[in-house]
Design an enzyme around this catalytic site. Structure first.
Site, PDB file in Angstrom:
ATOM      1  N   LYS A   1      51.207  40.755  28.132  1.00  0.00           N
ATOM      2  CA  LYS A   1      50.260  40.995  29.419  1.00  0.00           C
ATOM      3  C   LYS A   1      50.960  40.539  30.829  1.00  0.00           C
ATOM      4  O   LYS A   1      51.194  39.492  30.493  1.00  0.00           O
ATOM      5  CB  LYS A   1      48.940  40.628  29.118  1.00  0.00           C
TER       6      LYS A   1
ATOM      7  N   ASP B   1      34.317  39.386  30.605  1.00  0.00           N
ATOM      8  CA  ASP B   1      34.429  40.781  30.296  1.00  0.00           C
ATOM      9  C   ASP B   1      34.284  41.443  28.989  1.00  0.00           C
ATOM     10  O   ASP B   1      35.216  41.936  28.533  1.00  0.00           O
ATOM     11  CB  ASP B   1      35.724  41.159  31.106  1.00  0.00           C
TER      12      ASP B   1
ATOM     13  N   GLY C   1      45.475  42.866  34.866  1.00  0.00           N
ATOM     14  CA  GLY C   1      46.905  43.419  34.883  1.00  0.00           C
ATOM     15  C   GLY C   1      47.354  44.343  33.861  1.00  0.00           C
ATOM     16  O   GLY C   1      46.445  44.781  33.106  1.00  0.00           O
TER      17      GLY C   1
END
Ligand SMILES: *[C@@H]1O[C@H](CO)[C@@H](O)[C@H](O)[C@H]1NC(C)=O
Ligand SMILES: *[C@@H]1O[C@H](CO)[C@@H](O)[C@H](O)[C@H]1NC(C)=O
Ligand SMILES: *[C@@H]1O[C@H](CO)[C@@H](O)[C@H](O)[C@H]1NC(C)=O
Ligand SMILES: *[C@@H]1O[C@H](CO)[C@@H](O)[C@H](O)[C@H]1NC(C)=O
Length: 604
Positions: A309, A408, A293
């Site tokens: 976030k 990630d 996002g």
């Protein structure tokens, strides 16, 4: 039976069931006081709860016995209370990286379930209590970097389970019990102990013996460590399954809901507050966007700068409680090199997380998106980033229980605080948005060019997939380039940074790899070291990759040479396979050819 005797009987039954818990709670509370925890630390350690199992940094087994207390790197001063001896089920005690002074209480020897005792890097004085010889299950004993004096107690030699004993950098003197030299890993350097040139033994196990027996030892340690991690992970799953169950039982207890929100010292924000802070989520305040996002810069009413976030793509509606549970889990991962969670906000349609604002943005920004006049990341800072990131990931993988896999890791997710210290962001989010499946993630999340081959092909991630991502991040640090860059095609170079670097490494043209922005201000030996570590981390087979604690040690200059030699042997034979596999996994579809690294299943 009259009423009085019924009451008496009841009191008996109750006090029969609870004394164990009360003792544990008392002991932990006494520890909090003796360690001088500041008013904003361990705020949920208060004594009016049924068990201490809901306290932050404390873990219990299924019977509400405290099995783990982890207060590492919290800036604690004060001393260790002898009352800690009451925690009979404690398996792990981690107090490393504080400024704890005073003696190690001899009552630590009463913690007979202990498998891991880590008091490294404090200011402990006095002698090592000989009662530690009672800890028959102890496997890891780390007392390094304190001011312990006297001799090593002979009783330690009879610890049957010991696999790791680190007593380096203290004021110990006298002989070392002979049997301790057969412990697989030991370090006695930095003392006035009888080892070294004039004696029969060297002071650390790392160069104690070379060749094959050494390798089997390393194999053994790695095997044991992996085994432990698996056991911890399974234990963690059970633990959380049980906690979930317990919560359902407790829902009606007054105050339970509030306690959950206070858990881990994070704040629940109102939507309105964040709306005001970010100027109604103005496009101008967007700091970045990634797989989970958009991130907005915000200023709270008290002037604190934050990053908000706004998660997209989360599963649920039923997931509110599950969301909070994950948020709590993330919030207890506290480490200098991890982005701290300040708070969260949920509405029926939105999930938001609030973090401190990182003044120097991200490593990716500093490498590739600098505005004119902004200084480039110099070489010493890049090295510091490599080490800081490795320490943050090591903590997530090896000190959090259950461990947290990032999924990630890349330069864009490594943030830089005001002192250019690396701060790993976005950890734990992959699970947060896939709450329905707590152990298996449905979607591969990550960024093309950073994703380990086995994750792409099987969808199964592990800490080794993070190690792969970390390796690619190292290459980004050295070269300043993107993990995938289609412009390299024009020069008939490899699109994947990894292949590109490997080719130059084979051709011994390492100096041409280094980021031109550094203007040759770097140390070629360092570059070689980091490239070697990067290549070890990005091996095709996950088992061949080092774990993060090994990476940390290699960056600190230990154990790289040997692993690199192995790599060179195996690399020649597996190279062709590897390249074929990479191509098959990463390409095959021309539509992915676009400008940038490609986010998978991202919430753009
Ligand atoms: C620790 O064990 C000793 C015996 O070794 C016992 O006397 C003492 O009471 C125990 N202390 C605690 C706090 O359990
Ligand atoms: C160890 O240090 C303490 C002070 O921290 C001192 O009182 C004690 O005598 C020392 N013991 C030895 C054996 O040097
Ligand atoms: C042993 O301890 C010393 C001093 O703390 C440290 O410099 C060294 O790296 C350690 N060696 C090993 C093999 O852990
Ligand atoms: C180190 O230990 C030896 C005896 O083992 C002793 O003679 C010497 O004085 C000690 N050195 C220091 C600096 O304490």
């Amino acid at each position: 039976m009259n009423l009085v005797s019924v009451l008496l009987l009841l009191t008996c039954v109750c006090s029969f069931a609870l004394p164990q818990l009360d003792l544990q709670e008392d002991a932990l509370y006494a520890l909090k006081l003796s360690l001088n925890a500041s008013p904003n630390q361990l705020t949920n350690w208060n004594k009016n709860q049924v068990t201490p199992c809901t306290w932050s940094n404390v873990e219990c087994d299924l019977n509400n016995n405290v099995i783990r207390v982890s207060l590492a790197f919290m800036g604690l001063t004060g001393s260790m209370t002898p009352r800690i001896g009451a925690l009979k089920s404690l398996e792990t005690l981690s107090l490393q990286g504080n400024s704890i002074s005073g003696d190690i209480p001899k009552e630590v020897g009463n913690l007979t379930s202990l498998t891991r005792l880590d008091l490294e890097n404090n200011r402990l004085t006095g002698e090592i209590p000989s009662s530690l010889g009672n800890l028959k299950k102890l496997q890891f004993l780390t007392l390094s970097q304190n001011n312990l004096n006297g001799t090593i107690p002979e009783s330690l030699a009879s610890l049957p389970s010991l696999i790791n004993i680190l007593l380096d950098s203290n004021d110990l003197n006298g002989p070392i019990p002979e049997k301790l030299f057969s412990v697989p890993k030991y370090n006695f350097t930095g003392n006035n102990l009888s080892c070294g040139v004039d004696y029969h033994h060297v002071c650390t196990s790392d160069n104690a013996d070379q060749g094959s027996s050494h390798k089997t030892k390393i194999g053994l340690i790695v095997g044991i460590v992996i085994g432990l991690v698996v056991i911890l992970f399974l234990g963690g799953l059970l633990f959380f399954w049980y906690k979930g169950y317990k919560r359902d039982v407790y829902v009606d207890v007054a105050g339970e809901f509030d306690r959950r929100i206070a858990f881990g010292q994070i704040k629940r924000f109102a939507w309105k507050e964040l709306q005001i802070a970010t100027d109604n989520f103005s496009e101008r305040n967007i700091l970045g966007q990634g797989g989970f996002g958009k991130v907005y810069k915000g200023i709270l009413t008290d002037g604190t700068k934050v990053a908000v976030k706004r998660l997209t793509d989360y599963e649920s509606p039923a997931g509110d409680a599950a969301f909070q549970r994950e948020v709590e889990m993330i919030s207890v991962a506290v480490h200098k090199n991890l982005l701290r969670l300040i708070g969260f906000c949920t509405t029926p349609t939105e999930r938001l997380l609030v973090y401190p604002f990182m003044q120097n943005l991200s490593v990716a920004y500093r490498l590739r998106e600098l505005k004119p006049g902004e200084p480039v990341l110099d070489w010493p800072t890049r090295k510091r980033v490599a080490l800081g990131t490795a320490r943050g990931l090591e903590y997530l993988h090896e000190q959090c229980n259950p461990k947290i896999i990032h999924r990630d890791v890349k330069a864009a997710n490594i943030l830089l605080d005001g002192d250019f210290e690396a701060v790993v962001g976005d950890f734990g989010l992959a699970k947060l948005v896939d709450i329905r499946n707590t152990n298996v993630t449905t979607q591969v999340r990550g960024t093309m060019g950073h994703i380990a081959p086995e994750y792409l092909s099987t969808g199964k991630s592990s800490e080794r997939t993070d190690v792969f991502g970390y390796g690619i991040m190292l290459l980004e640090l050295v070269t300043g380039q993107r993990a995938i860059d289609f412009s390299r095609l024009e020069e008939e170079d490899d699109v994947l940074l990894l292949d590109h670097v490997k080719k130059l490494q084979r051709e011994k043209k390492l100096d041409t790899i280094v980021d031109g922005n550094l203007n040759k201000n770097y140390n070629l030996e360092d570059v070689e070291m980091i490239i070697q570590i990067a290549l070890l981390c990005t091996q095709t087979s996950p088992e061949d990759r080092p774990v993060m604690s090994e990476v940390v040690r290699m960056l600190e200059g230990e154990g790289l040479a040997e692993r690199w030699e192995e790599w060179q042997h195996t690399e020649v034979t597996t190279r062709q396979d590897f390249e074929r596999l990479q191509r098959r996994l990463n390409w095959g579809d021309d539509s992915v050819y676009n400008q940038d690294a490609i986010e998978l299943s991202g919430g753009r």
